[in-house]
Design a protein around this motif. Structure first.
Motif, mmCIF file in Angstrom:
data_model
loop_
_atom_site.group_PDB
_atom_site.id
_atom_site.type_symbol
_atom_site.label_atom_id
_atom_site.label_comp_id
_atom_site.label_asym_id
_atom_site.label_seq_id
_atom_site.Cartn_x
_atom_site.Cartn_y
_atom_site.Cartn_z
ATOM 1 N N GLU A 34 3.092 10.440 -10.217
ATOM 2 C CA GLU A 34 3.688 9.881 -9.007
ATOM 3 C C GLU A 34 4.351 8.537 -9.278
ATOM 4 O O GLU A 34 5.433 8.256 -8.754
ATOM 5 C CB GLU A 34 2.633 9.705 -7.916
ATOM 6 N N SER A 35 3.711 7.709 -10.097
ATOM 7 C CA SER A 35 4.248 6.374 -10.353
ATOM 8 C C SER A 35 5.594 6.432 -11.063
ATOM 9 O O SER A 35 6.445 5.572 -10.854
ATOM 10 C CB SER A 35 3.256 5.530 -11.168
ATOM 11 N N GLU A 36 5.790 7.448 -11.886
ATOM 12 C CA GLU A 36 7.056 7.587 -12.604
ATOM 13 C C GLU A 36 8.206 7.933 -11.671
ATOM 14 O O GLU A 36 9.361 7.698 -12.006
ATOM 15 C CB GLU A 36 6.916 8.644 -13.698
ATOM 16 N N GLU A 37 7.887 8.477 -10.498
ATOM 17 C CA GLU A 37 8.918 8.875 -9.546
ATOM 18 C C GLU A 37 9.263 7.769 -8.545
ATOM 19 O O GLU A 37 10.193 7.935 -7.755
ATOM 20 C CB GLU A 37 8.471 10.128 -8.808
ATOM 21 N N ILE A 38 8.536 6.666 -8.570
ATOM 22 C CA ILE A 38 8.773 5.585 -7.612
ATOM 23 C C ILE A 38 9.865 4.672 -8.152
ATOM 24 O O ILE A 38 9.746 4.144 -9.261
ATOM 25 C CB ILE A 38 7.479 4.788 -7.359
ATOM 26 N N ARG A 39 10.889 4.508 -7.356
ATOM 27 C CA ARG A 39 11.970 3.614 -7.747
ATOM 28 C C ARG A 39 11.460 2.173 -7.756
ATOM 29 O O ARG A 39 10.601 1.808 -6.953
ATOM 30 C CB ARG A 39 13.131 3.738 -6.764
ATOM 31 N N PRO A 40 11.951 1.351 -8.662
ATOM 32 C CA PRO A 40 11.486 -0.044 -8.748
ATOM 33 C C PRO A 40 11.564 -0.809 -7.433
ATOM 34 O O PRO A 40 10.668 -1.582 -7.108
ATOM 35 C CB PRO A 40 12.399 -0.660 -9.804
ATOM 36 N N ASP A 41 12.588 -0.556 -6.642
ATOM 37 C CA ASP A 41 12.722 -1.286 -5.382
ATOM 38 C C ASP A 41 11.771 -0.789 -4.294
ATOM 39 O O ASP A 41 11.664 -1.400 -3.235
ATOM 40 C CB ASP A 41 14.170 -1.241 -4.876
ATOM 41 N N GLU A 42 11.043 0.304 -4.558
ATOM 42 C CA GLU A 42 10.088 0.847 -3.591
ATOM 43 C C GLU A 42 8.635 0.605 -4.015
ATOM 44 O O GLU A 42 7.710 1.001 -3.307
ATOM 45 C CB GLU A 42 10.319 2.347 -3.410
ATOM 46 N N ARG A 43 8.425 -0.037 -5.144
ATOM 47 C CA ARG A 43 7.071 -0.194 -5.678
ATOM 48 C C ARG A 43 6.184 -1.086 -4.818
ATOM 49 O O ARG A 43 4.986 -0.855 -4.720
ATOM 50 C CB ARG A 43 7.121 -0.721 -7.109
ATOM 51 N N ASP A 44 6.750 -2.108 -4.193
ATOM 52 C CA ASP A 44 5.939 -2.998 -3.366
ATOM 53 C C ASP A 44 5.346 -2.279 -2.163
ATOM 54 O O ASP A 44 4.283 -2.656 -1.678
ATOM 55 C CB ASP A 44 6.761 -4.198 -2.888
ATOM 56 N N GLY A 45 5.996 -1.241 -1.681
ATOM 57 C CA GLY A 45 5.509 -0.511 -0.521
ATOM 58 C C GLY A 45 4.612 0.659 -0.869
ATOM 59 O O GLY A 45 4.186 1.398 0.008
ATOM 60 N N SER A 46 4.305 0.829 -2.139
ATOM 61 C CA SER A 46 3.505 1.967 -2.593
ATOM 62 C C SER A 46 2.079 1.539 -2.923
ATOM 63 O O SER A 46 1.849 0.465 -3.466
ATOM 64 C CB SER A 46 4.151 2.582 -3.841
ATOM 65 N N ASP A 47 1.135 2.413 -2.603
ATOM 66 C CA ASP A 47 -0.260 2.144 -2.955
ATOM 67 C C ASP A 47 -0.656 2.817 -4.270
ATOM 68 O O ASP A 47 -1.787 2.697 -4.722
ATOM 69 C CB ASP A 47 -1.193 2.571 -1.831
ATOM 70 N N VAL A 48 0.271 3.500 -4.909
ATOM 71 C CA VAL A 48 -0.025 4.244 -6.143
ATOM 72 C C VAL A 48 -0.542 3.325 -7.244
ATOM 73 O O VAL A 48 -1.516 3.657 -7.933
ATOM 74 C CB VAL A 48 1.209 5.041 -6.616
ATOM 75 N N PHE A 49 0.057 2.166 -7.402
ATOM 76 C CA PHE A 49 -0.358 1.281 -8.496
ATOM 77 C C PHE A 49 -1.736 0.673 -8.241
ATOM 78 O O PHE A 49 -2.517 0.484 -9.182
ATOM 79 C CB PHE A 49 0.713 0.219 -8.742
#
Length: 81
Positions: A34-49
Motif C-alpha cells: 500500500e505504501s508504494e502506491e501512495i503519492r508523495p503529496d498524499e503521504r501526510d494524510g495516510s495512516d499507512v506509515f
C-alpha cells in the motif's frame, strides 16, 4: 484509504499483539504494498506509515535483537515457493 483521524493506534497495536507471526507478517507485506502506491503529496494524510511503524515495533518485540530479520526470512520463503 482511511483518513488519519480514523486511525486508532492503541486498538491497532492491541490487535497486532494477538496475531500469529504469519498474520503479522502478512499485514506488514500488505502495508508495504500500500505504501508504494501512495503519492508523495498524499503521504501526510495516510495512516499507512504509522501502521508500518507499529508493525515493525510488534515484530521487534516478538523477536528481540533480530530487528526485521524474521519478516525478511518469511518473505524470502514465500517468494521461493
Amino acid at each position: 484509504m482511511r483518513d488519519s483521524a480514523d486511525f486508532d493506534a492503541v486498538d491497532f497495536a492491541d490487535r497486532l499483539a494477538q496475531m500469529t507471526d504469519d498474520e503479522l507478517f502478512e499485514i506488514m507485506q500488505r502495508l508495504e504494498d500500500e505504501s508504494e502506491e501512495i503519492r508523495p503529496d498524499e503521504r501526510d494524510g495516510s495512516d499507512v506509515f504509522a501502521q508500518i511503524a507499529l508493525v515493525e515495533t510488534a515484530i521487534e518485540d516478538r523477536f528481540p535483537g533480530q530487528l526485521l530479520a524474521p519478516y525478511k526470512d518469511w518473505r524470502q520463503r514465500r517468494i521461493a515457493t
